[in-house]
Structures are given as C-alpha cells and as structure tokens.
Design a protein around this motif. Structure first.
Motif, PDB file in Angstrom:
ATOM      1  N   TYR A   1     -23.420  -4.084   9.069  1.00 53.72           N
ATOM      2  CA  TYR A   1     -24.761  -4.085   8.480  1.00 53.72           C
ATOM      3  C   TYR A   1     -24.742  -3.980   6.962  1.00 53.72           C
ATOM      4  O   TYR A   1     -25.575  -4.577   6.301  1.00 53.72           O
ATOM      5  CB  TYR A   1     -25.605  -2.965   9.080  1.00 53.72           C
TER       6      TYR A   1
ATOM      7  N   GLN B   1     -32.703  -1.878   1.471  1.00 52.78           N
ATOM      8  CA  GLN B   1     -33.432  -1.742   2.721  1.00 52.78           C
ATOM      9  C   GLN B   1     -32.492  -2.096   3.864  1.00 52.78           C
ATOM     10  O   GLN B   1     -31.680  -3.008   3.740  1.00 52.78           O
ATOM     11  CB  GLN B   1     -34.640  -2.691   2.703  1.00 52.78           C
TER      12      GLN B   1
ATOM     13  N   PRO C   1     -32.116  -3.157   8.092  1.00 50.02           N
ATOM     14  CA  PRO C   1     -32.925  -3.941   9.030  1.00 50.02           C
ATOM     15  C   PRO C   1     -33.866  -3.054   9.848  1.00 50.02           C
ATOM     16  O   PRO C   1     -33.595  -1.868  10.056  1.00 50.02           O
ATOM     17  CB  PRO C   1     -31.883  -4.581   9.956  1.00 50.02           C
ATOM     18  N   GLN C   2     -34.947  -3.654  10.299  1.00 48.57           N
ATOM     19  CA  GLN C   2     -35.857  -2.933  11.186  1.00 48.57           C
ATOM     20  C   GLN C   2     -35.098  -2.553  12.449  1.00 48.57           C
ATOM     21  O   GLN C   2     -34.240  -3.303  12.927  1.00 48.57           O
ATOM     22  CB  GLN C   2     -37.065  -3.797  11.539  1.00 48.57           C
ATOM     23  N   HIS C   3     -35.415  -1.385  12.996  1.00 52.01           N
ATOM     24  CA  HIS C   3     -34.777  -0.957  14.236  1.00 52.01           C
ATOM     25  C   HIS C   3     -35.797  -0.273  15.146  1.00 52.01           C
ATOM     26  O   HIS C   3     -36.819   0.221  14.693  1.00 52.01           O
ATOM     27  CB  HIS C   3     -33.578  -0.039  13.967  1.00 52.01           C
TER      28      HIS C   3
ATOM     29  N   THR D   1     -38.604   0.221   9.493  1.00 55.85           N
ATOM     30  CA  THR D   1     -37.753  -0.475   8.526  1.00 55.85           C
ATOM     31  C   THR D   1     -37.442   0.497   7.393  1.00 55.85           C
ATOM     32  O   THR D   1     -38.301   0.768   6.553  1.00 55.85           O
ATOM     33  CB  THR D   1     -38.470  -1.723   7.963  1.00 55.85           C
TER      34      THR D   1
ATOM     35  N   PHE E   1     -31.385  -3.034  16.551  1.00 54.36           N
ATOM     36  CA  PHE E   1     -31.716  -3.709  15.306  1.00 54.36           C
ATOM     37  C   PHE E   1     -32.424  -5.009  15.633  1.00 54.36           C
ATOM     38  O   PHE E   1     -32.012  -5.756  16.523  1.00 54.36           O
ATOM     39  CB  PHE E   1     -30.460  -3.938  14.469  1.00 54.36           C
TER      40      PHE E   1
ATOM     41  N   ASP F   1     -34.610  -8.687  14.391  1.00 50.74           N
ATOM     42  CA  ASP F   1     -34.792  -9.703  13.357  1.00 50.74           C
ATOM     43  C   ASP F   1     -36.280  -9.829  13.047  1.00 50.74           C
ATOM     44  O   ASP F   1     -37.104  -9.067  13.580  1.00 50.74           O
ATOM     45  CB  ASP F   1     -34.154 -11.034  13.757  1.00 50.74           C
ATOM     46  N   GLU F   2     -36.635 -10.774  12.193  1.00 48.49           N
ATOM     47  CA  GLU F   2     -38.036 -10.923  11.775  1.00 48.49           C
ATOM     48  C   GLU F   2     -38.960 -11.312  12.932  1.00 48.49           C
ATOM     49  O   GLU F   2     -40.168 -11.122  12.854  1.00 48.49           O
ATOM     50  CB  GLU F   2     -38.160 -11.936  10.627  1.00 48.49           C
TER      51      GLU F   2
END
Length: 156
Positions: free
Chosen positions: A24, A53, A55-57, A96, A118, A120-121
């Motif tokens: 990551y 930043q 990644p969103q998790h 995020t 984790f 993705d968009e």
C-alpha cells in the motif's frame, strides 16, 4: 487452553521492528505486537507521514485507534484526531484516512478485530488485511532482514 493458563506478559517496543506497509505504501510502517488467529485481532502501531491519504477501507469488526502523535481524520467525518484522542470505529463502517499537515509523523495504536477491506473508487474490494496478512508481512520482513521472528500469536 483455559484462561487460567494464559500468562500475563509484556512486549517491549524495541523488540519489534517497524515493517513497511507494502504493497500500500513504502512510507507507512506498522509494528505488530499481537496477531490473534482465534479472535481475529491485531494490535499494532501504525506510523505515517504527516501528508497523504490511504485507500478507503471497510471494517468487518470494531477498531479502536489511540493517537500517539500527529493529526489525522477521515475524509467522511468533520472531527480531527490529535495526540491523546481515541477513535472508536464500529463494525461495518467505511473510511478514507487522511493525514493533516503538521510537524510530526502520525503514530497510532490500533486494536483491530476482523478484517480491513481496502476498496477502490467503485467500492469494490481490492485487498484484505487481517491477522494472517499481518503475520505474512512481518515474517517476510524478518526473513529478508535476518531477524528471528517472534511468535506474535501469543504474548511470551
């Protein structure tokens, strides 16, 4: 094993290496203190630069984060976590993480139950972190650096 047979123990910070949080980030490091395969729990320090930043998790279990130093927040929330704050994250929540500019790296103590997924968009799972991936990362780092790994599944 009965709970009466579990020994109280102390793990020294200096006995555990900082391990890069790859794949990551090569600027974020983790120090694993406990990887519990029975409860699916991870206890670790996380160190990140005061910029950037992650990644969103998504959390499958609860997470408690104590901020040792620095300032950070979740993009989805208004609050700011700073030195001495405790963040409680409920199971099923997604965030995020963002560093907030400051003079010092961010260091947090994290007690994580379950998995971090984790995203993705498009909110699709791109990676899974849990006690097992923590062990694999720690063991690989130890092997690559000539360090004898400790049994992080037990306090001994």
């Amino acid at each position: 094993m009965l709970f009466e047979q579990i020994e109280t123990a102390c793990v020294q910070d200096a006995d555990i290496p900082w391990v890069p949080f790859s794949p990551y980030s090569d600027q974020v490091f983790v120090k694993y203190f406990k990887l519990d395969p029975i409860r699916g729990e991870t206890i670790a320090l996380l160190k990140a630069p005061a910029t950037g930043q992650m990644p969103q998790h998504h959390h499958t279990g609860t997470v408690i984060v104590y901020t040792v130093q620095g300032r950070w927040k979740y993009r989805e929330h208004e609050w700011i976590a700073s030195t001495g704050s405790v963040v409680y994250e409920v199971a099923g929540s997604s965030h995020t993480p963002q560093a907030l500019p400051g003079d010092e790296d961010i260091v947090t103590l994290n007690i994580i139950q379950g998995e971090l997924l984790f995203l993705d968009e498009r909110k699709q799972v791109i990676a899974i972190e849990n006690w097992r991936s923590g062990w694999d990362r720690y063991a690989a780092y130890c092997a690559a650096n000539g360090i004898r790994p400790r049994d992080l599944t037990a306090f001994k």
